[in-house]
Design a protein around this motif. Sequence first.
Motif, mmCIF file in Angstrom:
data_model
loop_
_atom_site.group_PDB
_atom_site.id
_atom_site.type_symbol
_atom_site.label_atom_id
_atom_site.label_comp_id
_atom_site.label_asym_id
_atom_site.label_seq_id
_atom_site.Cartn_x
_atom_site.Cartn_y
_atom_site.Cartn_z
ATOM 1 N N ASP A 1 7.105 2.224 4.240
ATOM 2 C CA ASP A 1 7.340 3.618 4.639
ATOM 3 C C ASP A 1 5.976 4.226 4.969
ATOM 4 O O ASP A 1 5.247 4.675 4.091
ATOM 5 N N TYR A 2 5.636 4.201 6.291
ATOM 6 C CA TYR A 2 4.277 4.596 6.686
ATOM 7 C C TYR A 2 4.027 6.077 6.469
ATOM 8 O O TYR A 2 2.876 6.514 6.482
ATOM 9 N N GLY B 1 -0.005 2.988 10.105
ATOM 10 C CA GLY B 1 0.818 1.856 9.674
ATOM 11 C C GLY B 1 1.150 0.935 10.827
ATOM 12 O O GLY B 1 0.983 -0.288 10.733
ATOM 13 N N TRP C 1 0.843 -1.203 0.000
ATOM 14 C CA TRP C 1 0.000 0.000 0.000
ATOM 15 C C TRP C 1 0.878 1.254 0.000
ATOM 16 O O TRP C 1 0.634 2.204 -0.762
ATOM 17 N N SER C 2 1.911 1.256 0.853
ATOM 18 C CA SER C 2 2.776 2.443 0.913
ATOM 19 C C SER C 2 3.553 2.619 -0.385
ATOM 20 O O SER C 2 3.819 3.751 -0.805
ATOM 21 N N ALA D 1 4.098 7.612 3.872
ATOM 22 C CA ALA D 1 3.360 7.775 2.623
ATOM 23 C C ALA D 1 1.865 7.516 2.807
ATOM 24 O O ALA D 1 1.065 7.878 1.944
ATOM 25 N N LEU D 2 1.478 6.885 3.942
ATOM 26 C CA LEU D 2 0.068 6.505 4.101
ATOM 27 C C LEU D 2 -0.826 7.720 4.277
ATOM 28 O O LEU D 2 -2.024 7.659 4.023
ATOM 29 N N GLY E 1 0.233 8.993 9.463
ATOM 30 C CA GLY E 1 0.503 7.812 8.635
ATOM 31 C C GLY E 1 1.260 6.752 9.410
ATOM 32 O O GLY E 1 0.957 5.557 9.326
ATOM 33 N N GLY F 1 5.594 5.833 -1.715
ATOM 34 C CA GLY F 1 6.699 5.755 -0.757
ATOM 35 C C GLY F 1 7.516 4.505 -0.974
ATOM 36 O O GLY F 1 7.340 3.792 -1.975
#
Lengths: 142, 189
Positions: A95-96, A111, A85-86, A98-99, A107, A91
Motif C-alpha cells: 500500500d504505497y 512506490g 516497508w509499507s 503509507a510511504l 507515496g 499500511g
Amino acid sequence: MEHHPVVRVAAKILIPPILLFALYVQFHGDFGPGGGFQAGVIFGAAIILYGLVFGLKATQSVIPPQVASILTAVGVLLYAGVGVWSVMLGGNFLDYNALDSHDPVHGQHVGILIIELGVGITVAAVMIVLFYGFAGYLRDHD
Amino acid sequence: MEFFVNAFLLALLAATTIAIVRMRRLIATTMLFGIFSLLMAAVFVVLDAVDVAFTEASVGAGISTILMLATLAICGAKQESVPRKQLPAIIVVVVTGAVLLWGVSGLPDVGDPTAPATTHVYKRYVEESGTEIGVPNIVTSVLASYRGYDTLGEVAVIFTAGLGIICLIGAGTGQQRRRRNGNDSGDDV
C-alpha cells in the motif's frame, strides 16, 4: 562474429542508444507505454547483442555471471521490500499510500518507481542469465 | 480504414502461420515466429493496447527468437520428416478451430460499454486513478499499484524461471564443466 567489421561497428553504434532507450522505457513508463518488463527485456537484449558480437568472455567481464545471478533475486527483494516497508509504516502490504504520510499520491509515485525498478532488474538479469546459460552450455559441450 | 489495416494484418498473420506449418527448416521457422510476433504487436497497436504491443514486440519478436536460436544451436536445426497420414491431426485442428470461432462469436465487441470488462472495476480505474495514483498511464497504475500483488507474483515467476535455467544448464560460469571434468578424472582413476 568477432571478425565481421560491419557487424562490430554497427553493434558498437547501436548498443548505447538501446541501453539508453531501456532506461527511458523504465523511468518513463508512468507517462507513456512501457515499464519494468519491457525495459528489462530491452536492456537484456542490448547485453545479448554485445555477447553475440563480441563473445561470451568479453560480456562476462562486463557483467560477471555471479553478479547476474544475484541480481535476479535483488529485483524480487526490492519489490517485496517496498511491501514490507509499507507494512512497517502502518499500511497494508504494497500500500504505497503509507510511504508518504503527508502526500499519499507522492507515496504512490515513489512506490511505483521502486517496484518498476525491481521488475526491470529481475527481468534484465534473468534474460542475461538465460543467455549465459545457453552460451556457456554451448562452450562447455563443443 | 481500420478495416483495411485489420484485414491486411490478419491476412499476413494467416500467411505466416501457413508458412510456419509448411516450413521444415527450423531456423526459418524461428524467423517466421518472430515475424508473427511483430505482426501481433501491430494488431495490438490497432486495438490501442500499446503496452501489450510493446511487450509482444520486445519479448515475442526479440528475446524469444534469440532463445529459440540458442536452443537450435544446442539441439540441432533439423526436424524429423512428418508422416504422410495426417487425418487425425486435421480433424483435431478443424474441431478446435470451430470451437474457438464459436466461442469468439459470444464475446462482446471491442469497446462495448456494457461488456463485463468495462462495467466492473474499469470505471474506478479510469475515473479515480488520476487523483488516487497520479500517474497518466492507467496501465501502469493498474499493474504497479491496484494489482501490485499480482505483479509481484509475476516477477517471482520470472525469478523462478531463471533459477530453473541455472539449475538445468548452469549460469555460464563454467562450474558445470569443471564438475564434469572432475568426475571424468575420478572415473579414470
